[in-house]
Write a protein that holds these residues in place. Structure first.
Motif: not given
Lengths: 326, 262
Positions: A208-209, A211-216, A218
């Protein structure tokens, strides 16, 4: 609501946590004995070393740790371990410095990049490296690796020789038998440990972390450096300390590729001139007199205690990291 | 205050089909998301709505075996065009996940501006950006005195609003939300729904939800997804939320929104 009666103490029932059957009882006993056995063994080794080393420690005093001379011909013999202790730390530190980036890169590739089959093969190969006997690595280091690494040392000396670290004082340098080369050999030996711990920690990273970073927005590298690495850091440090424990205790392999000298070499890592406590013990053991034997036992005690402390520290850090990830 | 563009973008998916390896999970989905509208994607588990959501900001392609057909147009531009940069796409089309996922090693403040660091963008006034983003996610008053605390010290609902703030800091034109309230209590859920209403004034929102009441409360239009054994998922019905829930055209939609299955 009726008044709660708090003054009456309910009678406590006995709750059983004992074994459930005869088989269970035997299982319980076997595991208890086995686990205590390991503990007792470590304690016994410590007592044995201490008893054997005591006369030497008493006679040499604190200079045993920092002094610069090993002369068993004189009477009483002078046995001081300073250059070997410093050398052990130096070689181990160099080993860690070289091994850590390799291990982290390998673990990253295995967990996040390689297709599953390749990842399995890479994992097996790296684990196999850990299974190689250290004498084999030492011989490989002496015969194959050192001549190659000598060229790297030469290059370092010629391009960065103005930095004291890479200076050589002698006239006709050989570029071998140096802490630099010993550091590489130790690195080869500890890469598997650090990789294996780091791989485990990386694979526990919460997707989840990531994915979260990629969605921002990254990138591979920014997600690695800002999310994966910081969350894994404590575990990786634990892995490095485990590697350090092995590096400090390494004996045979270093003996083949390092010139042991009783003249402390503080930082000139390309000089054929260094030390390692465990290797020193091995090189002297065969021909040691009784007095020198006691001194070597004291040297063993020093290594044992240092390794114990490092491993203890590693365990604490790794288990804390695991606890936090859960 | 940091200037946010107050213009939302329109998004449209055209003939989207999706595969994982050889298995097709979505077949020919076409939906339009007009600017400033909230669209709910509903349907039983495994119907492909979350997968569809991930195709809208190119998160789908991160799964190694993923395959795709069709196109997604952001203001008429195909986000899968080889000339489009995936990072730019993901910044313009933000995403909030089912499980709150603040970065545990960062403070609340660092979490809000983490997108800048991750994407290598600069902002002239990060402090203002932090405040504005947290205000827009309506969590500023709760955290303004503890911006340097670890993000994990927040409650689940606060963490989720922090994650919304984190997306908003990148000034997205579209916000995708994948069951953002499914891990939250009713109070937190209500606050996030209010936030969605406010945000729709400045952006386009697509929300996946399992909660029928939520879909009716927050969305302007609703798409009902359905898949069957061996039949890839697709859209059964798409229209104004009011119509989909009260006068569904397809009998399966009627059964689903009335709780007869799913």
């Amino acid at each position: 609501m009726p008044n709660r009666q708090v003054d009456i103490q309910p009678e406590r029932r006995k709750l059983s946590v004992g074994p459930l059957s005869t088989g269970d009882k035997w299982f319980f006993r076997t595991t208890t004995i086995a686990s205590n056995f390991a503990f007792i063994l470590v304690a016994l080794i410590l007592v044995f070393l201490f008893a054997k080393a005591w006369p030497a420690i008493q006679q040499q005093g604190p200079a045993f740790i920092y002094g610069n001379t090993w002369d068993v011909e004189s009477d009483p013999p002078v046995m001081q371990l300073g250059p070997m202790i410093w050398g052990s730390l130096q070689v181990a530190f160099l080993g860690i410095l070289i091994a850590t980036p390799m291990a982290i890169s390998a673990a990253y590739a295995i967990v996040f990049m390689l297709p599953q089959r390749l990842a399995k093969i890479a994992t097996t190969l790296i684990d196999l490296l850990a299974a190689l006997p250290s004498v084999v690595i030492g011989l490989w280091g002496l015969l194959s690796f050192a001549p190659v690494a000598a060229n790297w040392a030469k290059l370092l000396n010629q391009t960065l020789g103005f930095i004291p670290l890479f200076q050589i004082t002698g006239d006709e340098p050989t570029y071998i038998d140096s802490p630099f080369i010993a550091g590489w050999i130790v690195a080869v030996m500890i890469v598997p440990i650090i990789t294996s711990v780091t791989r485990e920690i990386f694979s526990q990273t919460d997707s989840g972390l990531i994915n979260g970073a990629l969605a921002l927005g990254g990138s591979r590298f920014s997600v690695f450096s800002r999310v994966i690495l910081p969350t894994s850091a404590p575990g990786i440090v634990g892995g490095i300390l485990l590697g350090l424990g092995r590096a400090i205790g390494e004996t045979v392999a270093i003996l083949y590729v390092l010139q042991l000298t009783f003249d402390i070499n503080w930082y000139q890592i390309l000089e054929p001139h260094g030390g390692a406590v465990a290797s020193w013990i091995l090189s002297r053991f065969g021909e040691a007199t009784e007095k020198e034997f006691e001194g070597l036992m004291a040297a063993g005690l020093v290594i044992f205690i240092v390794t114990l402390i490092i491993n203890g520290l590693a365990n604490v850090i790794v288990s804390r990291a695991a606890g936090r990830n859960r | 205050m940091t200037k946010f563009q107050e213009t939302a973008s329109s998004l449209s998916a055209e003939n989207i089909s999706v595969w994982f390896g050889e298995r097709q999970v979505l077949q020919d989905v076409s939906l339009t998301f007009p600017a400033n509208k909230v669209t709910a994607l509903i349907g039983p588990s495994g119907c492909g709505k979350s997968t569809f959501l991930r195709t809208l900001n190119r998160m789908h392609e991160l799964i190694p075996s993923a395959g795709l057909a069709g196109s997604v147009l952001l203001d008429g531009q195909d986000i899968y065009d080889p000339k489009m940069n995936a990072v730019d796409v993901r910044i313009k089309i933000g995403m909030v996940f089912q499980k709150p996922n603040p970065f545990p090693t960062m403070s609340i403040r660092e979490n809000v501006i983490s997108g800048l660091k991750l994407s290598g963008r600069k902002n002239a006034n990060p402090d203002e950006l932090v405040e504005t983003s947290l205000r827009r996610a309506s969590i500023w008053n709760e955290v303004k005195d503890r911006l340097n605390d670890q993000a994990l010290s927040l409650s689940g609902g606060q963490q989720q609003r922090l994650c919304i703030a984190r997306s908003l800091a990148m000034d997205p034109r579209v916000l995708l939300m994948d069951e953002p309230c499914s891990a939250l209590d009713p109070g937190s859920t209500r606050r996030i729904e209010e936030t969605i209403q406010e945000l729709s004034e400045s952006m386009t929102i697509v929300i996946v939800t399992h909660n029928m009441q939520q879909a009716q409360r927050v969305s302007d239009q609703t798409a009902f997804f359905l898949a069957d054994d061996n039949v890839p998922g697709g859209v059964v019905e798409f229209g104004e939320t009011e119509q989909v829930f009260n006068q569904p055209i397809d009998s399966r939609t009627n059964d689903y929104v009335n709780g007869h299955f799913g």
